[in-house]
Design an enzyme around this catalytic site. Structure first.
Site, mmCIF file in Angstrom:
data_model
loop_
_atom_site.group_PDB
_atom_site.id
_atom_site.type_symbol
_atom_site.label_atom_id
_atom_site.label_comp_id
_atom_site.label_asym_id
_atom_site.label_seq_id
_atom_site.Cartn_x
_atom_site.Cartn_y
_atom_site.Cartn_z
ATOM 1 C CB SER A 13 -0.849 0.210 0.811
ATOM 2 O OG SER A 13 -0.552 0.030 1.883
ATOM 3 N NE ARG A 91 14.219 -11.186 2.225
ATOM 4 C CZ ARG A 91 14.794 -12.385 2.525
ATOM 5 N NH1 ARG A 91 15.465 -13.452 2.583
ATOM 6 N NH2 ARG A 91 13.334 -13.588 2.214
ATOM 7 C CG LEU A 92 18.069 -7.279 8.981
ATOM 8 C CD1 LEU A 92 18.971 -7.946 9.707
ATOM 9 C CD2 LEU A 92 17.455 -5.362 9.515
ATOM 10 C CG HIS A 109 9.698 0.683 11.855
ATOM 11 N ND1 HIS A 109 9.919 -0.549 11.795
ATOM 12 C CD2 HIS A 109 9.530 1.106 13.278
ATOM 13 C CE1 HIS A 109 10.337 -1.141 12.373
ATOM 14 N NE2 HIS A 109 9.533 -0.851 13.686
#
Ligand code: GAR
Length: 190
Positions: A13, A91-92, A109
């Site tokens: 989104s 994912r890092l 975040h």
């Protein structure tokens, strides 16, 4: 025109909000492609709907995480990316990507970092009975949601609000601010 490559793992989104902002002319950038790491993710359909190229990377196809990120880096270079925009990419990133795009990789975040890093940040904040929630946008480094902050947007909830309503509020806020912050950044550093 500034070239963006979006990274997403799921619904997308925020990716959609970035697409819409470029279509409306609020964000002066071109989305060159989508990097996705889940074959069933809805963000892939969003890319198809808007004729945005998508390349899928499956971790199992690579011996190591850095091999996969090397392949992702090659793809970003082919797209001539100026900025890498993480939008729900779970994912890092390894140093091969971070060092190739210094201060040009950002992430959104759903918490007021440094509080509640990692997965289900909203769930973590609600479990701690927080009534001030928020969204952070930050540069990406090799840690989990640890890069330096660019912007933070707090919002208040009442103690008894439904989680789905809170999620809706949070997403609405994300969709509004992420394109704005990206526009501000690329204006300073195309
Ligand atoms: C967003 O809420 C974003 O902040 C979060 O994932 C969601 C993706 O939603 N990102 C993180 O938790 C990163 N650590 P979307 O796929 O609908 O954009």
């Amino acid at each position: 025109m500034t070239n963006l490559v979006i990274f997403a793992s799921g619904n997308g989104s925020n990716f959609q909000a970035i697409i819409d902002a470029t279509s409306k002319g609020d964000l002066h950038a071109q989305i060159k492609g989508l990097i996705c790491d889940h074959k069933d993710a809805y963000c892939i359909t969003r890319a198809q709907n808007h004729q945005i190229p998508c390349v899928l990377f499956n971790r199992k196809d690579y011996e190591s995480k850095s091999d996969m990120d090397e392949a992702i880096l090659n793809q970003c270079r082919l797209w001539d990316a100026d900025w890498l925009i993480l939008a729900g990419y779970m994912r890092l990133l390894s140093s091969v990507l971070i060092q190739s795009y210094p201060q040009r990789i950002i992430n959104i975040h759903p918490s007021l970092l440094p509080q509640y890093k990692g997965k289900d940040a909203l769930g973590q904040a609600l479990a701690a009975h927080e009534t001030t929630l928020g969204v952070s946008i930050h540069y990406v480094d090799e840690g989990m949601d640890t890069g330096s902050l660019i912007a933070q947007y707090p919002f208040q909830i009442k103690g008894d609000e439904d989680r789905s309503l809170i999620e809706e509020k949070l997403h609405q806020l994300e969709h509004k601010i992420y394109p704005l912050v990206i526009q501000q950044l690329i204006k300073e550093k195309p």
